[in-house]
Design a protein around this motif. Structure first.
Motif, mmCIF file in Angstrom:
data_model
loop_
_atom_site.group_PDB
_atom_site.id
_atom_site.type_symbol
_atom_site.label_atom_id
_atom_site.label_comp_id
_atom_site.label_asym_id
_atom_site.label_seq_id
_atom_site.Cartn_x
_atom_site.Cartn_y
_atom_site.Cartn_z
ATOM 1 N N LEU A 10 0.821 -1.212 0.000
ATOM 2 C CA LEU A 10 0.000 0.000 0.000
ATOM 3 C C LEU A 10 0.854 1.262 0.000
ATOM 4 N N ALA A 11 2.053 1.173 -0.561
ATOM 5 C CA ALA A 11 3.000 2.287 -0.452
ATOM 6 C C ALA A 11 2.416 3.618 -0.877
ATOM 7 N N SER A 12 1.897 3.676 -2.110
ATOM 8 C CA SER A 12 1.387 4.954 -2.585
ATOM 9 C C SER A 12 0.205 5.423 -1.762
ATOM 10 N N TRP A 121 5.708 10.094 -19.502
ATOM 11 C CA TRP A 121 6.827 9.199 -19.247
ATOM 12 C C TRP A 121 6.342 7.762 -19.390
ATOM 13 N N LYS A 122 7.259 6.838 -19.535
ATOM 14 C CA LYS A 122 6.893 5.438 -19.679
ATOM 15 C C LYS A 122 6.450 4.812 -18.354
ATOM 16 N N ASP A 123 6.910 5.381 -17.245
ATOM 17 C CA ASP A 123 6.532 4.842 -15.941
ATOM 18 C C ASP A 123 6.653 5.941 -14.893
ATOM 19 N N GLY A 124 6.033 5.702 -13.741
ATOM 20 C CA GLY A 124 6.108 6.631 -12.632
ATOM 21 C C GLY A 124 5.851 5.881 -11.344
ATOM 22 N N TYR A 125 6.443 6.367 -10.252
ATOM 23 C CA TYR A 125 6.255 5.709 -8.963
ATOM 24 C C TYR A 125 5.738 6.719 -7.954
ATOM 25 N N GLY A 126 4.453 6.555 -7.562
ATOM 26 C CA GLY A 126 3.881 7.462 -6.582
ATOM 27 C C GLY A 126 3.668 8.856 -7.145
ATOM 28 N N PHE A 128 3.746 13.327 -6.027
ATOM 29 C CA PHE A 128 4.694 14.294 -5.478
ATOM 30 C C PHE A 128 4.739 14.197 -3.964
ATOM 31 N N ASN A 129 5.944 14.283 -3.448
ATOM 32 C CA ASN A 129 6.180 14.239 -2.019
ATOM 33 C C ASN A 129 7.353 15.155 -1.721
ATOM 34 N N ASN A 130 7.113 16.186 -0.909
ATOM 35 C CA ASN A 130 8.149 17.196 -0.633
ATOM 36 C C ASN A 130 8.680 17.813 -1.921
ATOM 37 N N GLY A 131 7.771 18.024 -2.877
ATOM 38 C CA GLY A 131 8.138 18.715 -4.110
ATOM 39 C C GLY A 131 8.800 17.860 -5.165
ATOM 40 N N ILE A 132 8.894 16.547 -4.933
ATOM 41 C CA ILE A 132 9.599 15.663 -5.861
ATOM 42 C C ILE A 132 8.726 14.466 -6.220
ATOM 43 N N ALA A 133 8.742 14.086 -7.496
ATOM 44 C CA ALA A 133 8.094 12.866 -7.965
ATOM 45 C C ALA A 133 9.119 12.063 -8.758
ATOM 46 N N PHE A 134 8.851 10.755 -8.914
ATOM 47 C CA PHE A 134 9.789 9.897 -9.629
ATOM 48 C C PHE A 134 9.143 9.325 -10.886
ATOM 49 N N VAL A 135 9.858 9.426 -12.007
ATOM 50 C CA VAL A 135 9.383 8.947 -13.292
ATOM 51 C C VAL A 135 10.502 8.182 -13.991
ATOM 52 N N SER A 136 10.152 7.539 -15.098
ATOM 53 C CA SER A 136 11.163 6.791 -15.841
ATOM 54 C C SER A 136 10.840 6.806 -17.332
ATOM 55 N N ASP A 137 11.876 6.697 -18.136
ATOM 56 C CA ASP A 137 11.712 6.631 -19.589
ATOM 57 C C ASP A 137 11.613 5.192 -20.083
ATOM 58 N N VAL A 138 11.670 4.243 -19.142
ATOM 59 C CA VAL A 138 11.476 2.832 -19.457
ATOM 60 C C VAL A 138 10.520 2.252 -18.415
ATOM 61 N N SER A 159 15.775 2.500 -8.116
ATOM 62 C CA SER A 159 14.758 1.459 -8.267
ATOM 63 C C SER A 159 13.521 1.809 -7.448
ATOM 64 N N ARG A 160 12.450 1.041 -7.649
ATOM 65 C CA ARG A 160 11.232 1.221 -6.866
ATOM 66 C C ARG A 160 11.506 1.020 -5.372
ATOM 67 N N ILE A 161 12.312 0.002 -5.049
ATOM 68 C CA ILE A 161 12.615 -0.288 -3.650
ATOM 69 C C ILE A 161 13.354 0.883 -3.010
ATOM 70 N N GLU A 162 14.288 1.473 -3.743
ATOM 71 C CA GLU A 162 15.039 2.610 -3.204
ATOM 72 C C GLU A 162 14.130 3.811 -2.961
ATOM 73 N N ILE A 163 13.192 4.030 -3.880
ATOM 74 C CA ILE A 163 12.236 5.129 -3.692
ATOM 75 C C ILE A 163 11.381 4.859 -2.459
ATOM 76 N N TYR A 164 10.882 3.633 -2.364
ATOM 77 C CA TYR A 164 10.043 3.274 -1.224
ATOM 78 C C TYR A 164 10.772 3.498 0.095
ATOM 79 N N ASN A 165 12.008 3.011 0.186
ATOM 80 C CA ASN A 165 12.770 3.147 1.425
ATOM 81 C C ASN A 165 13.044 4.601 1.773
ATOM 82 N N SER A 166 13.396 5.411 0.761
ATOM 83 C CA SER A 166 13.690 6.811 1.036
ATOM 84 C C SER A 166 12.439 7.554 1.491
ATOM 85 N N ARG A 167 11.297 7.254 0.868
ATOM 86 C CA ARG A 167 10.055 7.928 1.255
ATOM 87 C C ARG A 167 9.536 7.415 2.588
#
Length: 290
Positions: A10-12, A121-126, A128-138, A159-167
């Motif tokens: 349920l991360a997002s 973008w080709k993909d995105g994870y979550g 915006f959080n603290n002014g930042i969002a994550f996207v990908s071209d693959v 990676s998705r895991i790294e984003i999850y852990n940082s957030r």
């Protein structure tokens, strides 16, 4: 560990939580509506699927289509604000934006439903959080951060895991520490049972629980009955206690999510089955009323 697994599923959802004081509920006809923290129905149960309110908006669906569901965004009065045609709401609104997906491309809309950055973008994870969002071209990998202008701000990819852990660290660790300190009760384990100490290491509640969450708003969810069988990804607790260890309510709580706004949220059965349910700060069940 069970809680961590559940959080990753349920991360997002957890990054946004309950918003605008409205809580989804499921009626006897199986459809969803929204109520306030006292159970008063604010938006009638007429939706097949719903998200959670954020920034005053929420995605909902009344109609099944070939790609799944026909989604629209509504305001806190239940009025339609905009639709997203045959696309999918990847996230709800947070910090003024929601991520939308066609399953092939991802983009961000503002509260008028307009593609804010005029790009995809080709993909995105979550969202915006603290002014930042994550996207990908693959697909599925190589994510990078963008700012609220849609500009890439770091050449590195993650990676998705790294984003999850940082957030998780940004959104949970500090918050959890503040909540634990403000309640002044900290869980500890002894002989496979859990109890609570104060911040001076004095035992306040003797270890007698098989599993505990953390104290919030003066109450805590615990497990008082030993479970011989554990469902995968089911964070199961069965009672609410106060700061003296007194049981306020003995109730089965599956997929326990803790306080989401002013109410404790959980489900009636494993794997998010049995409908969503809520308890107030006194451990009392909150049910929808007209």
């Amino acid at each position: 560990m069970k809680a961590i697994i559940l959080l990753m599923i349920l991360a997002s959802y957890l990054f946004y939580g309950q918003g605008n004081g409205l809580y989804k509920f499921q009626s006897e006809n199986g459809k969803y509506g929204f109520m306030d923290e006292n159970g008063k129905i604010k938006i009638k149960a007429e939706y097949l699927r719903v998200g959670d309110f954020g920034d005053g908006l929420c995605y909902v669906s009344k109609e099944v289509i070939k790609k799944g569901y026909k989604w629209i965004f509504i305001d806190t009065l239940g009025k339609k604000v905009f639709d997203i045609q045959d696309n999918f709401p990847q996230t709800g609104f947070n910090e003024g934006f929601a991520q939308i997906s066609s399953f092939e491309e991802h983009w961000f809309v503002n509260k008028k439903g307009i593609n804010e950055f005029g790009k995809t973008w080709k993909d995105g994870y979550g969202g915006f959080n603290n002014g930042i969002a994550f996207v990908s071209d693959v697909k599925f990998s190589d994510f990078y951060p963008i700012n609220k202008k849609g500009e890439r701000i770091d050449p590195k990819t993650v990676s998705r895991i790294e984003i999850y852990n940082s957030r998780k660290n940004d959104n949970s660790d500090i918050k959890d520490e503040i909540e634990l300190r403000s309640n002044k009760l900290i869980a500890f384990q002894e002989n496979d049972l859990w109890g609570f100490k104060d911040d001076l290491n004095n035992i306040v509640i003797e270890p007698k629980f098989y599993l505990v969450d953390k104290f919030q708003n003066g109450v805590c969810a615990v497990r008082i009955n030993k479970q011989e069988f554990e469902f995968a990804n089911d964070y199961f607790l069965d009672a609410i206690i106060d700061e003296k260890g007194v049981i306020l309510n003995e109730i089965e709580m599956h997929c326990y999510l803790g306080f989401q706004g002013q109410l404790i949220e959980f489900y009636g059965a494993p794997h998010f089955g049995g409908g969503v349910h809520y308890l107030n700060k006194h451990g009392q069940l909150v049910t929808p009323i007209e």
